[in-house]
Motif scaffolding. Structure first.
Motif, PDB file in Angstrom:
ATOM      1  N   ASN A   1       0.817  -1.210   0.000  1.00 19.06           N
ATOM      2  CA  ASN A   1       0.000   0.000   0.000  1.00 19.06           C
ATOM      3  C   ASN A   1       0.853   1.263   0.000  1.00 19.06           C
ATOM      4  OD1 ASN A   1      -2.246  -1.591   0.041  1.00 19.06           O
ATOM      5  ND2 ASN A   1      -2.706  -1.294   2.198  1.00 19.06           N
ATOM      6  N   TYR A   2       2.020   1.204   0.620  1.00 16.63           N
ATOM      7  CA  TYR A   2       2.908   2.369   0.616  1.00 16.63           C
ATOM      8  C   TYR A   2       3.510   2.590  -0.766  1.00 16.63           C
ATOM      9  CZ  TYR A   2       6.450   5.662   2.178  1.00 16.63           C
ATOM     10  OH  TYR A   2       7.226   6.779   2.340  1.00 16.63           O
ATOM     11  N   PHE A   3       4.004   1.531  -1.394  1.00 24.35           N
ATOM     12  CA  PHE A   3       4.672   1.672  -2.692  1.00 24.35           C
ATOM     13  C   PHE A   3       3.688   2.015  -3.805  1.00 24.35           C
ATOM     14  CE2 PHE A   3       8.110  -1.289  -0.954  1.00 24.35           C
ATOM     15  CZ  PHE A   3       8.964  -0.225  -0.707  1.00 24.35           C
ATOM     16  N   VAL A   4       2.399   1.676  -3.639  1.00 20.76           N
ATOM     17  CA  VAL A   4       1.399   2.049  -4.644  1.00 20.76           C
ATOM     18  C   VAL A   4       1.337   3.559  -4.806  1.00 20.76           C
ATOM     19  CG1 VAL A   4      -1.105   2.177  -4.979  1.00 20.76           C
ATOM     20  CG2 VAL A   4      -0.022  -0.014  -4.581  1.00 20.76           C
ATOM     21  N   SER A   5       1.583   4.309  -3.712  1.00 20.48           N
ATOM     22  CA  SER A   5       1.501   5.768  -3.764  1.00 20.48           C
ATOM     23  C   SER A   5       2.718   6.408  -4.432  1.00 20.48           C
ATOM     24  CB  SER A   5       1.338   6.330  -2.346  1.00 20.48           C
ATOM     25  OG  SER A   5       2.476   6.047  -1.558  1.00 20.48           O
ATOM     26  N   VAL A   6       3.767   5.632  -4.716  1.00 17.14           N
ATOM     27  CA  VAL A   6       4.960   6.170  -5.378  1.00 17.14           C
ATOM     28  C   VAL A   6       4.683   6.283  -6.878  1.00 17.14           C
ATOM     29  CG1 VAL A   6       7.401   5.782  -5.870  1.00 17.14           C
ATOM     30  CG2 VAL A   6       6.461   5.185  -3.631  1.00 17.14           C
TER      31      VAL A   6
ATOM     32  N   ALA B   1       2.176   8.828   6.269  1.00 20.93           N
ATOM     33  CA  ALA B   1       2.843   8.889   4.966  1.00 20.93           C
ATOM     34  C   ALA B   1       2.380   7.825   4.006  1.00 20.93           C
ATOM     35  CB  ALA B   1       4.356   8.767   5.168  1.00 20.93           C
ATOM     36  N   GLY B   2       1.492   6.922   4.448  1.00 24.52           N
ATOM     37  CA  GLY B   2       0.996   5.974   3.448  1.00 24.52           C
ATOM     38  C   GLY B   2       0.570   4.632   3.949  1.00 24.52           C
ATOM     39  N   ALA B   3       0.533   4.425   5.259  1.00 31.22           N
ATOM     40  CA  ALA B   3       0.174   3.110   5.767  1.00 31.22           C
ATOM     41  C   ALA B   3      -1.269   2.744   5.459  1.00 31.22           C
ATOM     42  CB  ALA B   3       0.405   3.052   7.276  1.00 31.22           C
ATOM     43  N   VAL B   4      -2.101   3.751   5.244  1.00 30.84           N
ATOM     44  CA  VAL B   4      -3.506   3.470   4.977  1.00 30.84           C
ATOM     45  C   VAL B   4      -3.878   3.839   3.546  1.00 30.84           C
ATOM     46  CG1 VAL B   4      -4.205   3.761   7.361  1.00 30.84           C
ATOM     47  CG2 VAL B   4      -4.122   5.748   5.900  1.00 30.84           C
ATOM     48  N   LYS B   5      -2.900   3.999   2.668  1.00 29.79           N
ATOM     49  CA  LYS B   5      -3.185   4.305   1.265  1.00 29.79           C
ATOM     50  C   LYS B   5      -3.288   3.008   0.487  1.00 29.79           C
ATOM     51  CE  LYS B   5      -0.750   8.751   1.227  1.00 29.79           C
ATOM     52  NZ  LYS B   5       0.338   9.531   0.606  1.00 29.79           N
ATOM     53  N   GLY B   6      -3.711   3.146  -0.764  1.00 36.13           N
ATOM     54  CA  GLY B   6      -3.692   2.001  -1.672  1.00 36.13           C
ATOM     55  C   GLY B   6      -5.061   1.368  -1.828  1.00 36.13           C
TER      56      GLY B   6
END
Length: 294
Positions: free
Chosen positions: A176-181, A289-294
């Motif tokens: 989920n973190y790397f999806v936001s990159v 910073a992105g733990a709940v993104k994706g």
């Protein structure tokens, strides 16, 4: 544009909602801190004071003898060596388990988020399904599998078990973190001749430092506080601190020493507590910073 107060920032108004919020936070803090307070004051009392039944009273004199006994003299059955050996066993189990699970989970999350290998969605689904199944169901098959490869009741075996059970959650968080990159970042690196591992180590992993901190904290506390897996897979010579704490508390020879039990409990919990207190800012930053993104 909002106008500033002529005498500085406008003081916050006292409202019913604000009072209710602070009252709730105070009660919640009191609810969670009261057991810790009771444990600390009990561990600093002598048994004569404990027999008085004044559980919330401060100790008349500070007595750290229970802490010394809990560390190096508390009895587990007929063996009175304290919880010290369990501490080093927990360190030997936790550090490599965290390092391996975080590294492998980061690679898996990276591959499943940006590189889209064949069968990535199926693999990701299987990993998540495995993470949702209670690990108690896998105990007997895992025991048989570890016995067949001669890793049962060994340090390597318990480390492998923690890595396996930690991978689904770690992979999910990193994916989920790397999806936001931005994907263009990896495409530009490939145009410059960078391969899979170079992009991972020089671009993706440095970007993911906040997530590495979050996942490491989650894995560390989960593995350090584990009881069941350590009891089943570690073996007699590698029992973690939690298992030895249980043995100390349930060992009674004459009078039950509540001050020693409380001191041993605090010694067992002090490492993850210290990590959360010292790294809380990084944990919140990683989540934001992105733990709940994706």
């Amino acid at each position: 544009m909002a106008r500033l107060h002529p005498n500085g920032p406008k003081p916050a108004q006292i409202t019913a909602g604000r009072v209710g919020l602070y009252a709730f936070l105070f009660i919640a803090a009191l609810f969670f801190l009261l057991p810790l307070y009771t444990m600390v004051v009990t561990s600093l009392k002598s048994m004569d004071e404990i027999r008085l039944g004044q559980i919330f009273a401060l100790p008349a004199t500070l007595d750290f003898s229970a802490w010394a006994t809990a560390w190096s003299g508390a009895c587990m059955g007929t063996v009175c060596v304290g919880i010290r050996s369990g501490f080093w066993n927990s360190v030997a189990i936790t550090l490599p388990s965290v390092a391996l699970s975080v590294f492998i989970g980061a690679v898996n999350g990276y591959a499943l988020s940006l590189w889209r290998p064949r069968g990535a969605n199926l693999l990701f689904g299987l990993l998540m399904a495995g993470g949702l199944i209670p690990y108690q169901i896998f105990l007997y098959p895992m025991v048989r599998a570890m016995a067949n490869i001669d890793l049962y009741n060994s340090l390597a075996g318990i480390i492998l078990v923690h890595v396996i059970f930690g991978l689904p959650l770690v992979t999910l968080l990193f994916r989920n973190y790397f999806v936001s990159v931005p994907e263009e970042l990896c495409k530009a690196a490939r145009v410059d001749g960078a391969g899979f591992w170079r992009i991972f180590f020089e671009i993706m992993l440095p970007i993911a430092v906040p997530m590495v901190v979050v996942v490491s904290m989650l894995q560390f506390t989960g593995i350090w506080n584990d009881f069941l897996l350590g009891l089943v897979f570690a073996g007699r010579d590698n029992l973690p601190m939690t298992v030895q704490l249980n043995n100390i508390v349930n060992t009674t020879m004459g009078e039950r020493t509540y001050n020693v039990n409380m001191a041993a409990t605090i010694l067992t919990a002090i490492v993850p507590l210290a990590i959360y207190f010292l790294s809380g800012r990084w944990f919140v930053r990683g989540i934001a910073a992105g733990a709940v993104k994706g």
